[in-house]
Structure formats: C-alpha cells, structure tokens
Design a protein around this motif. Structure first.
Motif, PDB file in Angstrom:
ATOM      1  N   GLU A  98      41.091  49.827  26.942  1.00 39.20           N
ATOM      2  CA  GLU A  98      41.208  50.301  25.562  1.00 39.20           C
ATOM      3  C   GLU A  98      42.469  51.149  25.399  1.00 39.20           C
ATOM      4  N   LEU A  99      42.397  52.434  25.723  1.00 36.63           N
ATOM      5  CA  LEU A  99      43.550  53.313  25.518  1.00 36.63           C
ATOM      6  C   LEU A  99      44.678  53.016  26.494  1.00 36.63           C
ATOM      7  N   TYR A 100      44.324  52.807  27.762  1.00 36.91           N
ATOM      8  CA  TYR A 100      45.314  52.492  28.785  1.00 36.91           C
ATOM      9  C   TYR A 100      44.882  51.186  29.451  1.00 36.91           C
ATOM     10  N   ARG A 101      45.525  50.097  29.083  1.00 36.14           N
ATOM     11  CA  ARG A 101      45.109  48.778  29.548  1.00 36.14           C
ATOM     12  C   ARG A 101      45.872  48.389  30.818  1.00 36.14           C
ATOM     13  N   ILE A 102      45.157  47.780  31.739  1.00 39.25           N
ATOM     14  CA  ILE A 102      45.714  47.389  33.036  1.00 39.25           C
ATOM     15  C   ILE A 102      45.826  45.864  33.084  1.00 39.25           C
ATOM     16  N   PHE A 103      46.911  45.368  33.654  1.00 41.86           N
ATOM     17  CA  PHE A 103      47.139  43.928  33.711  1.00 41.86           C
ATOM     18  C   PHE A 103      46.234  43.259  34.734  1.00 41.86           C
ATOM     19  N   ASN A 104      45.591  42.172  34.302  1.00 43.97           N
ATOM     20  CA  ASN A 104      44.754  41.353  35.173  1.00 43.97           C
ATOM     21  C   ASN A 104      45.196  39.905  34.989  1.00 43.97           C
ATOM     22  N   PRO A 105      45.901  39.318  35.954  1.00 42.66           N
ATOM     23  CA  PRO A 105      46.437  37.967  35.785  1.00 42.66           C
ATOM     24  C   PRO A 105      45.374  36.915  35.524  1.00 42.66           C
ATOM     25  N   ASN A 106      44.119  37.165  35.951  1.00 40.83           N
ATOM     26  CA  ASN A 106      43.055  36.193  35.718  1.00 40.83           C
ATOM     27  C   ASN A 106      42.716  36.053  34.240  1.00 40.83           C
TER      28      ASN A 106
END
Length: 278
Positions: A98-106
């Motif tokens: 939400e506020l801080y989104r993390i990259f997930n290649p899947n």
C-alpha cells in the motif's frame, strides 16, 4: 547474475567518471520531473484525451479470455496511471503493498495469480526505464505515491535518463531488466495472437527494436509524427505494418505496403481517436 547472463561485456563501457556523471544527471532530472509533474496532475486526470478514449475502446472490445492489456512505456507511465485512475481501470506494475510497495516479479509475470482478471480489465504496465515514484536506497527498493516521501528521497529516485550509457545502465538494475525481458518474451512469443500498437516511439532504444521486428507476421500499427527511414522501408515491404506519420509537412499512411498521402494528421492520437474510433 550479470556475469552468468553474458551481459558483463556491455557494462565495461561505463567508466567510473561516467558512472558518477550518470548518477548526478539522474538526481537533477528526477528532482525537476517530480516537481513539474505534481503541478500537472489535475490537468492530466481531467482532460478527455485520445489515449483515454483508446483505452476505453480496448477495454470494451477485448477478448473475454484475455482481459489484460500490456503496455510498455519508457517515459509516460505516470500519465497512463493517472488516466487509468480516472477511468477506474486497474494497473498491474509488479509492486505489492500500500504505502510502500515492494517489487515482486511473479505479479508481473503471472497476474492471474494475484488479480481477478477473469471478471475485470487491467493494464499491465512495463516500465523498463524506471519511474519517478520508484526509490532505491542501497538494497532497499520501493514504490510510493507520497509526494513528500518522494521529495525527501529525490536523490534516490530510480530512472534511466537519456544518454549514451542508457543501454548499460538498464542492464545493472534487476527490476529494469526483469521488466524489459518479460515484455520482450511476451511480444516474441509466436504462440500468442498479439497485435502491437506503437505510439510516439522514436525507435531509438536498442533494447526493443530487434524484438519488435522479429516476427514479421505480427500486425503492427504505428502512430508517430516522425518515423525513421528504416521503419518506413520495413513497412513498405511488410503488409502487416500500418504506419501513420508526417513527412515534409504532409500526412501519410503506409497500408499493405503502399504509401498514400492523407488529409488528416492521424499520427496524432487525438485525431486518430476522433476519426477512427468515433
């Protein structure tokens, strides 16, 4: 990963001095883009643009078996996201949270595992040159739309700026590389019935040019005021390519390998939407 992929040779052309210069240019560019973009948000969201009408047309005519529209953009990702917000179209970027989104290649590669794409239309947005709302500090990378956070971290915004080292820089960042490779895989897969719509691209990015023209049987529609001579030559030999462009202050279309003068500037997406989409 770079060493094993055989890409290390492409990185040798960046000297330490050039690397420092690239970082300084990136910091300055990111700061000014961020400040100017914030002023334009309301205008972008409220304008009834040709691109917005094209998105609605594609949403309403897409196959019931494939309700994901794939878009790759090196520069206009934030405009696309704002227009999608206005049209209530979900955007898949590969970032989770939400506020801080993390990259997930899947997420990017298999959106059907994370989104209800059977009942909803989405834009899957590939950003191979980064974005003004991506921040990388050391090993930490996140996406946020909080303007104050982005302003405080403008020196760490992750974008690729124009320049001779653009290709090499694109190989260093794993997120950039994942987005580029996943998109290339999509458009080079001959088993997928893809058609390509290309708008305003100058064909100056060697990351994509080879893949774009790899399959000569794929339908391709190009709208661009200026088109390189090489692309025009390709279109005159390939009946699957349709090109709208301007040359010597005249408007042209290349259709089924024939070149015609036309009255309207259909390389302009607003005119294209008004006349072709109605």
């Amino acid at each position: 990963d770079i060493k094993n992929s055989g890409l290390e040779d492409g990185l040798k052309s960046i000297t330490p001095a050039e690397s420092v210069l690239v970082e300084e240019i990136k910091k300055i560019t990111a700061y000014y883009i961020l400040q100017e973009e914030e002023k334009l948000h309301d205008d972008i969201r409220k304008v009834d643009s040709g691109f917005a009408r094209l998105l609605l047309y594609l949403r309403d005519t897409c196959s019931v078996n494939n309700r994901v529209l794939d878009i790759m953009t090196p520069n206009y990702d934030r405009i696309i996201e704002m227009i999608c917000d206005r049209l209530c179209i979900g955007v898949i970027t590969g970032f989770m949270g939400e506020l801080y989104r993390i990259f997930n290649p899947n997420i990017l590669k298999n959106p059907q595992k994370f989104y209800n794409i059977k009942d909803n239309f989405y834009v899957r947005l590939f950003k191979p040159h980064g974005s003004i709302n991506w921040v990388r500090k050391g090993d930490e990378e996140f996406l946020t739309n909080d303007f104050s956070v982005l302003s405080d971290n403008s020196s760490y915004i992750e974008i690729i700026t124009p320049g001779s080292s653009k290709y090499e820089v694109g190989l260093i960042n794993n997120t950039f590389r994942t987005m580029r490779e996943d998109f290339n895989e999509l458009i080079s897969d001959i088993s997928r019935p893809y058609s390509l719509f290309i708008y305003g691209y100058g064909f100056n990015d060697e990351h994509f040019n080879t893949v774009l023209f790899q399959n000569e049987n794929r339908n391709m529609l190009i709208l661009s005021k200026e088109v390189k001579t090489d692309v025009i030559k390709r279109a005159l030999k390939n009946p699957h390519m349709t090109v709208f462009y301007e040359e010597s202050k005249k408007n042209y279309i290349i259709y089924k390998s024939e070149k015609y003068v036309i009255e309207e500037a259909l390389w302009d997406i607003n005119n294209f939407a008004n006349i072709i989409l109605g």
